[in-house]
Design a protein around this motif. Sequence first.
Motif, PDB file in Angstrom:
ATOM      1  N   VAL A 298       0.838  -1.202   0.000  1.00 25.90           N
ATOM      2  CA  VAL A 298       0.000   0.000   0.000  1.00 25.90           C
ATOM      3  C   VAL A 298       0.871   1.249   0.000  1.00 25.90           C
ATOM      4  N   GLU A 299       1.967   1.209   0.738  1.00 25.08           N
ATOM      5  CA  GLU A 299       2.914   2.319   0.763  1.00 25.08           C
ATOM      6  C   GLU A 299       3.463   2.590  -0.630  1.00 25.08           C
ATOM      7  N   THR A 300       3.847   1.528  -1.323  1.00 24.63           N
ATOM      8  CA  THR A 300       4.383   1.675  -2.672  1.00 24.63           C
ATOM      9  C   THR A 300       3.368   2.338  -3.587  1.00 24.63           C
ATOM     10  N   GLN A 301       2.134   1.872  -3.551  1.00 22.92           N
ATOM     11  CA  GLN A 301       1.088   2.440  -4.405  1.00 22.92           C
ATOM     12  C   GLN A 301       0.817   3.896  -4.047  1.00 22.92           C
ATOM     13  N   TRP A 302       0.846   4.222  -2.757  1.00 26.43           N
ATOM     14  CA  TRP A 302       0.601   5.595  -2.319  1.00 26.43           C
ATOM     15  C   TRP A 302       1.699   6.530  -2.814  1.00 26.43           C
ATOM     16  N   LEU A 303       2.951   6.104  -2.678  1.00 19.41           N
ATOM     17  CA  LEU A 303       4.062   6.932  -3.149  1.00 19.41           C
ATOM     18  C   LEU A 303       3.991   7.125  -4.670  1.00 19.41           C
ATOM     19  N   LEU A 304       3.587   6.098  -5.372  1.00 20.23           N
ATOM     20  CA  LEU A 304       3.435   6.224  -6.825  1.00 20.23           C
ATOM     21  C   LEU A 304       2.327   7.217  -7.183  1.00 20.23           C
ATOM     22  N   SER A 305       1.263   7.236  -6.384  1.00 14.74           N
ATOM     23  CA  SER A 305       0.180   8.195  -6.630  1.00 14.74           C
ATOM     24  C   SER A 305       0.664   9.623  -6.393  1.00 14.74           C
ATOM     25  N   LEU A 306       1.537   9.813  -5.410  1.00 12.66           N
ATOM     26  CA  LEU A 306       2.103  11.146  -5.169  1.00 12.66           C
ATOM     27  C   LEU A 306       2.996  11.564  -6.328  1.00 12.66           C
ATOM     28  N   ALA A 307       3.747  10.611  -6.862  1.00  9.47           N
ATOM     29  CA  ALA A 307       4.642  10.920  -7.979  1.00  9.47           C
ATOM     30  C   ALA A 307       3.864  11.370  -9.211  1.00  9.47           C
ATOM     31  N   GLN A 308       2.649  10.870  -9.365  1.00  8.34           N
ATOM     32  CA  GLN A 308       1.816  11.289 -10.496  1.00  8.34           C
ATOM     33  C   GLN A 308       1.341  12.726 -10.337  1.00  8.34           C
ATOM     34  N   LYS A 309       1.184  13.167  -9.090  1.00 10.09           N
ATOM     35  CA  LYS A 309       0.652  14.504  -8.819  1.00 10.09           C
ATOM     36  C   LYS A 309       1.728  15.578  -8.718  1.00 10.09           C
ATOM     37  N   TYR A 310       2.936  15.171  -8.320  1.00 11.53           N
ATOM     38  CA  TYR A 310       4.001  16.146  -8.065  1.00 11.53           C
ATOM     39  C   TYR A 310       5.209  15.838  -8.948  1.00 11.53           C
ATOM     40  N   PRO A 311       5.421  16.638  -9.980  1.00  9.60           N
ATOM     41  CA  PRO A 311       6.500  16.378 -10.945  1.00  9.60           C
ATOM     42  C   PRO A 311       7.903  16.371 -10.343  1.00  9.60           C
ATOM     43  N   PHE A 312       8.083  17.022  -9.176  1.00  8.45           N
ATOM     44  CA  PHE A 312       9.434  17.023  -8.606  1.00  8.45           C
ATOM     45  C   PHE A 312       9.835  15.650  -8.078  1.00  8.45           C
ATOM     46  N   ILE A 313       8.879  14.755  -7.864  1.00  9.25           N
ATOM     47  CA  ILE A 313       9.210  13.388  -7.452  1.00  9.25           C
ATOM     48  C   ILE A 313       9.645  12.622  -8.697  1.00  9.25           C
ATOM     49  N   LYS A 314      10.929  12.431  -8.830  1.00  8.65           N
ATOM     50  CA  LYS A 314      11.487  11.809 -10.027  1.00  8.65           C
ATOM     51  C   LYS A 314      11.576  10.290  -9.924  1.00  8.65           C
ATOM     52  N   GLY A 315      11.584   9.784  -8.699  1.00  8.24           N
ATOM     53  CA  GLY A 315      11.694   8.346  -8.523  1.00  8.24           C
ATOM     54  C   GLY A 315      11.105   7.895  -7.207  1.00  8.24           C
ATOM     55  N   VAL A 316      10.629   6.646  -7.178  1.00  2.00           N
ATOM     56  CA  VAL A 316      10.054   6.040  -5.980  1.00  2.00           C
ATOM     57  C   VAL A 316      10.820   4.763  -5.657  1.00  2.00           C
ATOM     58  N   VAL A 317      11.240   4.646  -4.400  1.00  2.35           N
ATOM     59  CA  VAL A 317      11.793   3.394  -3.874  1.00  2.35           C
ATOM     60  C   VAL A 317      10.740   2.831  -2.939  1.00  2.35           C
ATOM     61  N   GLY A 318      10.062   1.801  -3.367  1.00  2.00           N
ATOM     62  CA  GLY A 318       8.945   1.251  -2.617  1.00  2.00           C
ATOM     63  C   GLY A 318       9.325   0.021  -1.805  1.00  2.00           C
ATOM     64  N   TRP A 319       8.303  -0.711  -1.419  1.00  2.00           N
ATOM     65  CA  TRP A 319       8.499  -1.952  -0.664  1.00  2.00           C
ATOM     66  C   TRP A 319       7.686  -3.050  -1.319  1.00  2.00           C
TER      67      TRP A 319
END
Length: 276
Positions: free
Chosen positions: A58-79
Amino acid sequence: MRIDAHQHFWVYNPDEFDWIGESESVLKHDYLPATLEAELVTQGINGTVVVQARQSIVETQWLLSLAQKYPFIKGVVGWVDLMSPSLEKQLQGLQNAQALKGFRHVLQGESDPHFMLQSRFIDGLKVLHKYEYTYDLLIFATQLPQARQLIDKLPTHRIVIDHIAKPDIAKGENFNEWKADMAAIAENQNVYCKISGMVTEANHQHWQEADFTPYMDVIFSAFGPERVMFGSDWPVCQLAATYSEVIRIVERYVARLYPEFSQQVFGLNAQKFYRL
């Protein structure tokens, strides 16, 4: 492009963030992109890599959803559960998530120092490599002997050591052991290191910039400035320092000793490692 290669977001919940101690009240708040964005602008940071803080898909999916909304998030390291029989199927389901660059497990929280050497865990890491995902290695310095064994079994995997493996900067204990282990790990050219998390391993109230110089000397000597990347560890860094203080520690060190590599340490190395 200037990159902060290690920061976190969360909506605070005491049950899900039980690693936040009673005295760490500064962390017992929501930390979301809008709060960080103004700081990034002030410091001239163009993008970040956001790293998991909960061990949940769920954490991984949430961080990915933030990356879609905020262009400054260039990469996600999930679990993801590396020992799950459905690991490969889960990774296949994430293939369209372009922001997803890698994964991390909170190995520092495992009571068994040999947890990372379980065959199922290593097999899971090999599956990550098959799908070209990176791995963030979050450990204490005391776990470095096991980390060396792990990395020897994964010679071609892109791995980054988080927080310079959390040596005891406050007391300065076991420095030589830490130095030797990091030098050995750095022999693998696919392993990088994040200059991050240092202030929280120092004396929170009384640290000085000079406290960190011997540790950065070791990291830059072992890995070379081509495999070192800056990370703020925001908001955790706020236990001991502000965002600006954390970045200045590394900026001044690089300006003094490796000025020609400033772009690499503050962006290009992270872009290369995470394929941002």
